[in-house]
Design an enzyme around this catalytic site. Structure first.
Site, PDB file in Angstrom:
ATOM      1  N   CYS A 237       0.805  -1.223   0.000  1.00 31.61           N
ATOM      2  CA  CYS A 237       0.000   0.000   0.000  1.00 31.61           C
ATOM      3  C   CYS A 237       0.837   1.272   0.000  1.00 31.61           C
ATOM      4  O   CYS A 237       2.006   1.268   0.364  1.00 31.61           O
ATOM      5  CB  CYS A 237      -0.868   0.069   1.257  1.00 31.61           C
TER       6      CYS A 237
ATOM      7  N   CYS B 238      14.619  -3.958   9.695  1.00 37.24           N
ATOM      8  CA  CYS B 238      13.950  -5.253   9.560  1.00 37.24           C
ATOM      9  C   CYS B 238      14.521  -5.888   8.296  1.00 37.24           C
ATOM     10  O   CYS B 238      14.492  -5.284   7.219  1.00 37.24           O
ATOM     11  CB  CYS B 238      12.432  -5.113   9.430  1.00 37.24           C
TER      12      CYS B 238
ATOM     13  N   GLY C 212       0.898   0.060  -4.976  1.00 36.30           N
ATOM     14  CA  GLY C 212      -0.359  -0.673  -4.941  1.00 36.30           C
ATOM     15  C   GLY C 212      -1.158  -0.359  -6.172  1.00 36.30           C
ATOM     16  O   GLY C 212      -1.547   0.794  -6.375  1.00 36.30           O
TER      17      GLY C 212
ATOM     18  N   TYR D 173      14.087  -2.274  -3.288  1.00 32.72           N
ATOM     19  CA  TYR D 173      13.115  -2.421  -4.366  1.00 32.72           C
ATOM     20  C   TYR D 173      11.860  -1.560  -4.243  1.00 32.72           C
ATOM     21  O   TYR D 173      11.425  -0.971  -5.220  1.00 32.72           O
ATOM     22  CB  TYR D 173      12.719  -3.903  -4.480  1.00 32.72           C
TER      23      TYR D 173
ATOM     24  N   SER E 298      13.666  -2.410 -12.211  1.00 37.38           N
ATOM     25  CA  SER E 298      14.145  -2.354 -10.832  1.00 37.38           C
ATOM     26  C   SER E 298      15.631  -2.656 -10.696  1.00 37.38           C
ATOM     27  O   SER E 298      16.264  -2.221  -9.742  1.00 37.38           O
ATOM     28  CB  SER E 298      13.327  -3.317  -9.971  1.00 37.38           C
TER      29      SER E 298
ATOM     30  N   ASP F  84      19.687  -8.069 -11.104  1.00 39.85           N
ATOM     31  CA  ASP F  84      18.291  -7.884 -10.695  1.00 39.85           C
ATOM     32  C   ASP F  84      18.263  -7.614  -9.197  1.00 39.85           C
ATOM     33  O   ASP F  84      19.252  -7.849  -8.499  1.00 39.85           O
ATOM     34  CB  ASP F  84      17.457  -9.128 -11.059  1.00 39.85           C
ATOM     35  N   ASP F  85      17.091  -7.138  -8.705  1.00 39.68           N
ATOM     36  CA  ASP F  85      17.028  -6.772  -7.285  1.00 39.68           C
ATOM     37  C   ASP F  85      16.823  -7.970  -6.375  1.00 39.68           C
ATOM     38  O   ASP F  85      17.280  -7.978  -5.239  1.00 39.68           O
ATOM     39  CB  ASP F  85      15.914  -5.738  -7.059  1.00 39.68           C
TER      40      ASP F  85
ATOM     41  N   CYS G 267       7.236 -12.263   4.339  1.00 42.02           N
ATOM     42  CA  CYS G 267       7.046 -11.007   5.083  1.00 42.02           C
ATOM     43  C   CYS G 267       5.637 -11.001   5.671  1.00 42.02           C
ATOM     44  O   CYS G 267       4.684 -11.388   5.013  1.00 42.02           O
ATOM     45  CB  CYS G 267       7.200  -9.813   4.143  1.00 42.02           C
TER      46      CYS G 267
ATOM     47  N   CYS H 116      11.982  -1.214   7.227  1.00 47.16           N
ATOM     48  CA  CYS H 116      12.126  -2.294   6.239  1.00 47.16           C
ATOM     49  C   CYS H 116      13.329  -2.031   5.324  1.00 47.16           C
ATOM     50  O   CYS H 116      13.370  -1.022   4.623  1.00 47.16           O
ATOM     51  CB  CYS H 116      10.847  -2.363   5.407  1.00 47.16           C
TER      52      CYS H 116
ATOM     53  N   ASN I  99      -0.874   1.645   5.591  1.00 43.82           N
ATOM     54  CA  ASN I  99       0.178   0.924   4.876  1.00 43.82           C
ATOM     55  C   ASN I  99       0.876   0.037   5.897  1.00 43.82           C
ATOM     56  O   ASN I  99       1.404   0.533   6.886  1.00 43.82           O
ATOM     57  CB  ASN I  99       1.175   1.921   4.262  1.00 43.82           C
ATOM     58  N   GLY I 100       0.858  -1.258   5.654  1.00 39.07           N
ATOM     59  CA  GLY I 100       1.482  -2.192   6.587  1.00 39.07           C
ATOM     60  C   GLY I 100       0.635  -3.431   6.731  1.00 39.07           C
ATOM     61  O   GLY I 100      -0.200  -3.724   5.872  1.00 39.07           O
TER      62      GLY I 100
ATOM     63  N   CYS J   6      13.009 -11.083   5.892  1.00 39.14           N
ATOM     64  CA  CYS J   6      12.836 -11.956   4.727  1.00 39.14           C
ATOM     65  C   CYS J   6      14.172 -12.546   4.274  1.00 39.14           C
ATOM     66  O   CYS J   6      14.192 -13.496   3.495  1.00 39.14           O
ATOM     67  CB  CYS J   6      12.098 -11.267   3.594  1.00 39.14           C
TER      68      CYS J   6
HETATM   69  S1  SF4 Z   1      10.255  -8.985   6.239  1.00 34.36           S
HETATM   70 FE1  SF4 Z   1      11.418  -8.117   4.506  1.00 34.36          FE
HETATM   71  S2  SF4 Z   1       9.934  -7.056   3.217  1.00 34.36           S
HETATM   72 FE2  SF4 Z   1       8.969  -7.447   5.205  1.00 34.36          FE
HETATM   73  S3  SF4 Z   1       9.293  -5.575   6.399  1.00 34.36           S
HETATM   74 FE3  SF4 Z   1      10.966  -6.962   6.907  1.00 34.36          FE
HETATM   75  S4  SF4 Z   1      12.613  -6.493   5.420  1.00 34.36           S
HETATM   76 FE4  SF4 Z   1      10.719  -5.550   4.679  1.00 34.36          FE
END
Ligand code: SF4
Length: 483
Positions: free
Chosen positions: A16, A453, A42, A257, A298, A360-361, A397, A251, A117-118, A456
């Site tokens: 979002c 964070c 989004g 990306y 990207s 690529d990303d 995620c 994040c 958003n989240g 992932c």
């Molecule tokens: S898990 Fe990955 S995509 Fe999700 S908030 Fe954390 S770093 Fe970002």
């Protein structure tokens, strides 16, 4: 039949984007422009809610901002000096108009609109409790949980009710809310998703990214801090910090990306950070080759950084069509098979006989990487070396990004050599997690309280995952039941 994105480009998707205006004539028209700049966050649906001093007005629709908010009669039906909007790609809640935001409800204190958003990682748990206490939900969106928590809070004052609601939720939220009193913008204590503030004359603007401030001509003021709540009432701005302070974990994938490269975050341009990531990737995984080719769009900034660091020429060896929509008439199986060529096509003359470094990303399922490597070979590439500007994506995620379940992530199933074999590349390398932090100006990833964070890539989730864990327990219990 309409289907969503048959030419799946195999990317993680930001769920979002939000945009709000407090105190400007024709606020809804500005919100439409701001949402247009956030369309990449989004593309499934969009909505705007305005307040004219007496009534709230809302227009929500499936599809892009352009096409839904480019008509005078739509904007004229959203009068007032305060408005907020939302673009959406669903992860929680099905694809339906009832889940399109801003969500709106009449509370005891008056109207309440919210754009989020989240993702709330204990929304199902809370929803179950709320339904048992009599709440009647109108949508399947996790965001509606916030409205019910506000409605059922024991506090009198709306702001106290809102804070009480937020203290019960886990996960990631950057919110823009509207009440008859004004606008509230806030960011979760970890600051997982971005939110910035700008000024346009005397009005206040809130947006997921600075690029949306640019498009309406607003000046960037600052980011909303993690755990901060900003209230605009009667033209005055007030900042509260109602949560216990904890170390933020924004994040890291926004840098890789999600954010637009022309956005600014933490006083740095996303574009320059992506180039630094590409340069670090070249330092870590150099290989002899003739040209560096980005997977557009990207992969472009990282490929430029890779080429500059390695001294290998940057070339546009793949051309991307910008006219492939995310919603498309369901094609035949044969057209679907060829789908990737609608979006990406090899620049044959350039590729033929060359040793290629493809940048690529990320790799998610690996399906598009495989098709692009095959496309390079069909175009006559002598060697194809894939370089990825993020570490292997090994975990899903739960914070507002659409990821396939873990079992579908290529990096959760195979080691790097296995992945290289799967995508049929001569070699494959990813930037290391420490290298990614280095490109972001850190010396390495701290093992305790890392700055971002990065779950992932590491599985180190910064919040409890109540819904996910309860679901896993339920599945285990079902397995244990006698047949
Ligand atoms: S898990 Fe990955 S995509 Fe999700 S908030 Fe954390 S770093 Fe970002």
């Amino acid at each position: 039949m309409l289907t969503t994105n048959p030419y799946d480009d195999d990317k993680l998707r930001e769920e979002c984007g939000v945009f709000g205006v407090a105190g400007a004539d024709g606020a809804a028209a500005l919100v439409a422009l701001g949402l247009h700049a956030l369309q990449h966050r989004g593309q499934e649906a969009a909505g705007i809610t305005s307040w004219d001093g007496t009534h709230f007005h809302t227009h929500r629709a499936m599809g892009h901002v352009a096409g839904n908010f480019d008509r005078d009669e739509v904007i004229r039906a959203l009068p007032g000096t305060v408005a907020c909007g939302h673009v959406r790609y669903s992860t929680t809640g099905e694809t339906a108009l009832r889940n399109v935001q801003p969500l709106y409800a009449e509370l005891a204190s008056g109207g309440f609109a919210v754009a989020h958003n989240g993702n709330i990682s204990n929304a199902i748990h809370l929803r179950r409790e709320l339904v048992q206490r009599g709440s009647i939900f109108q949508s399947t969106s996790d965001t509606e949980t916030i409205i019910h928590l506000v409605a059922t809070s024991g506090y009198r004052d709306l702001l106290d009710r809102f804070i009480d609601a937020l203290k019960q939720i886990e996960g990631a939220y950057s919110l823009i809310c509207m009440t008859p009193e004004g606008m509230i913008a806030c960011r979760d204590p970890l600051g997982v998703r971005p939110l910035v503030m700008g000024k346009l004359g005397d009005s206040f603007i809130f947006a997921s990214e600075t690029v949306a401030l640019d498009v309406v001509g607003a000046d960037f003021v600052r980011a909303i801090d993690p755990g901060e709540m900003v209230i605009v009432k009667d033209g005055e701005l007030r900042s509260l910090r109602p949560f216990s302070a904890i170390a933020p974990r924004p994040c890291i994938f926004e840098w890789v990306y999600f954010s637009r490269p022309d956005s600014i975050a933490e006083d740095r341009s996303v574009y320059s950070v992506r180039k630094a990531i590409g340069a670090q990737l070249a330092l870590e995984s150099g290989v002899e080759a003739d040209i560096v080719v980005p997977v557009p769009d990207s992969g472009v900034p990282a490929a430029i950084g890779y080429a500059q660091e390695s001294g290998i020429p940057f070339e546009l060896g793949i051309i991307r069509s910008h006219y492939v929509g995310r919603t498309f008439i369901q094609p035949s199986a044969e057209v679907r098979r060829l789908g990737v060529k609608l979006k990406h096509n090899a620049n044959r003359d350039l590729i033929h006989g060359k040793r290629i470094i493809l940048v690529d990303d990320s790799i998610v399922r690996g399906t598009t990487s495989l098709k692009i490597v095959e496309m390079m070979r069909e175009a006559g590439a002598a060697e194809v070396h894939m370089r990825i500007a993020s570490p292997p994506t090994t975990h899903s995620c739960f914070y507002g990004v659409d990821t396939p379940e873990r079992s579908k992530l290529l990096a959760a199933k195979l080691n790097v050599q296995g992945m290289a074999d799967f995508i049929k590349a001569d070699s494959l390398a990813f930037i290391s997690i420490d290298g990614l932090y280095r490109a972001l100006g850190e010396s390495e990833r701290r093992s305790v309280l890392p700055k971002y964070c990065d779950a992932c890539f590491t599985g180190d989730y910064p919040t409890p995952l109540t819904d996910h864990n309860e679901q896993a327990l339920t599945q285990l219990a079902l397995l244990d039941e006698p047949a």
